[in-house]
Design a protein around this motif. Structure first.
Motif, short mmCIF file in Angstrom:
data_model
loop_
_atom_site.label_atom_id
_atom_site.label_comp_id
_atom_site.label_asym_id
_atom_site.label_seq_id
_atom_site.Cartn_x
_atom_site.Cartn_y
_atom_site.Cartn_z
N SER A 94 12.50 51.31 89.87
CA SER A 94 11.47 52.23 90.33
C SER A 94 10.55 52.49 89.14
O SER A 94 10.67 51.85 88.11
CB SER A 94 12.08 53.54 90.85
N TYR A 99 4.51 58.19 94.20
CA TYR A 99 5.77 58.47 94.88
C TYR A 99 6.64 57.21 94.86
O TYR A 99 6.90 56.58 95.88
CB TYR A 99 5.51 58.89 96.32
N SER A 100 7.12 56.85 93.69
CA SER A 100 7.87 55.61 93.54
C SER A 100 9.24 55.71 94.19
O SER A 100 9.94 56.70 94.04
CB SER A 100 8.03 55.26 92.07
N THR A 101 9.61 54.66 94.91
CA THR A 101 10.92 54.60 95.52
C THR A 101 11.71 53.45 94.92
O THR A 101 11.17 52.59 94.24
CB THR A 101 10.80 54.39 97.04
N LEU A 102 13.01 53.44 95.19
CA LEU A 102 13.88 52.40 94.66
C LEU A 102 13.67 51.10 95.42
O LEU A 102 13.67 51.09 96.66
CB LEU A 102 15.34 52.81 94.79
N TYR B 31 13.23 64.50 98.33
CA TYR B 31 13.04 63.14 98.83
C TYR B 31 14.22 62.73 99.70
O TYR B 31 15.38 62.98 99.36
CB TYR B 31 12.93 62.14 97.68
N TYR B 33 15.46 59.20 102.34
CA TYR B 33 15.17 57.79 102.59
C TYR B 33 16.08 57.26 103.70
O TYR B 33 17.21 57.70 103.85
CB TYR B 33 15.45 56.94 101.34
N TYR B 35 17.44 53.39 104.64
CA TYR B 35 17.52 51.98 104.30
C TYR B 35 18.34 51.27 105.38
O TYR B 35 19.20 51.85 106.01
CB TYR B 35 18.25 51.77 102.97
N LEU B 45 14.00 49.37 102.39
CA LEU B 45 13.54 50.71 102.75
C LEU B 45 12.78 50.68 104.07
O LEU B 45 11.82 49.92 104.24
CB LEU B 45 12.65 51.25 101.64
N TYR B 48 10.54 56.81 104.35
CA TYR B 48 10.99 57.82 103.44
C TYR B 48 10.14 59.08 103.58
O TYR B 48 9.11 59.07 104.28
CB TYR B 48 10.99 57.31 102.00
N VAL B 50 8.84 62.61 101.20
CA VAL B 50 8.78 63.25 99.88
C VAL B 50 8.78 64.77 100.00
O VAL B 50 8.58 65.47 99.00
CB VAL B 50 7.56 62.77 99.06
N GLY B 97 11.16 61.29 92.89
CA GLY B 97 11.08 59.84 92.87
C GLY B 97 11.38 59.32 91.48
O GLY B 97 11.90 60.04 90.64
N GLY B 98 11.02 58.05 91.24
CA GLY B 98 11.09 57.47 89.92
C GLY B 98 12.44 57.53 89.27
O GLY B 98 13.35 56.77 89.59
N ILE B 99 12.62 58.45 88.36
CA ILE B 99 13.79 58.52 87.49
C ILE B 99 15.01 59.10 88.18
O ILE B 99 16.13 58.96 87.70
CB ILE B 99 13.44 59.37 86.25
#
Lengths: 114, 113
Positions: A94, A99-102, B31, B33, B35, B45, B48, B50, B97-99
């Motif tokens: 990511s 809005y980054s997703t995996l 968040y 999701y 899958y 995915l 999703y 947020v 998100g992200g990290i």
């Protein structure tokens, strides 16, 4: 755009042997990288993640991974395999962009023989 | 501490039937999701969210709809099931998100005949 390639859908090792699961990534921005493990009939759980603080990341159950920017790799290793390590392992990427997703790789099934 | 709970765990549908999968999380995550996992394909995915009241398309959204009316719940709907939607569905949540680490449910195994 981001993507992950895991080399080898199945990896077989003997108990006590080195485990090496390969992951290469593609990302147009600095990535965050993850390894998740899935035991049979269960959801995924986090093993470890790279967040740019340190290139060598230690996770649970003796696993570690090293981020190599020049090789765009994030391979997972464990010095000595246990029977309980048999599971499917997923590398994921990511970023901190929007809005980054995996984004997951296709997974590598680790088989451990006595 | 339940974490992420998916309902139901198993379901068999006939082609053309509809159903809703429910995901509930008790970690106050923003968040959420959905899958799908297919052999040799990893996790892809579907949709999703947020935050409460928001939804967005993922990689494979066709044939699915979602709603996030309450922060703790994320519903996945199949309006007219097709055999190609036979899969294992996973819900996950994260604080951002992200990290952020994603926490996964136990999965729903759906078979469309």
């Amino acid at each position: 755009a981001q993507s992950v390639t895991q080399l080898g859908s199945h990896v077989s090792v003997s108990e006590g042997a080195l485990v090496l699961l390969r992951c290469n990534y593609s990302s147009s921005v600095p990535p965050y990288l993850f390894w998740y493990v899935q035991y049979p009939n269960q959801g995924l759980q986090l093993l470890l993640k790279y967040t740019s603080a340190a290139t060598l990341v230690k996770g649970i159950n003796g696993f570690e991974a090293e981020f190599k920017k020049s090789e765009t790799s994030f391979h997972l290793t464990k010095p000595s395999a246990h029977m309980s390590d048999a599971a499917e392992y997923f590398c994921a990427v990511s970023s901190n962009s929007g809005y980054s997703t995996l984004t997951f790789g296709k997974g590598t099934m680790l088989l451990v023989s006595p | 501490n339940a974490g992420v709970t998916q309902t139901p765990k198993f379901r068999v549908l006939k082609t053309g039937q509809s159903m809703t999968l429910l995901c509930a999380q008790d970690m106050n995550h923003e968040y959420m999701y959905w899958y799908r996992q297919d052999p040799g394909m990893g996790l892809r995915l579907i949709h999703y969210s947020v935050g409460e009241g928001t939804t967005a398309k993922g990689e494979v959204p066709d044939g699915y709809n979602v709603s996030r009316l309450k922060k703790q719940n994320f519903l996945l709907g199949l309006e007219s099931a097709a055999p190609s939607q036979t899969s294992v569905y996973f819900c996950a949540s994260s604080s951002g998100g992200g990290i952020s680490e994603a926490f996964f449910g136990q999965g729903t195994r759906l078979t469309v005949v």
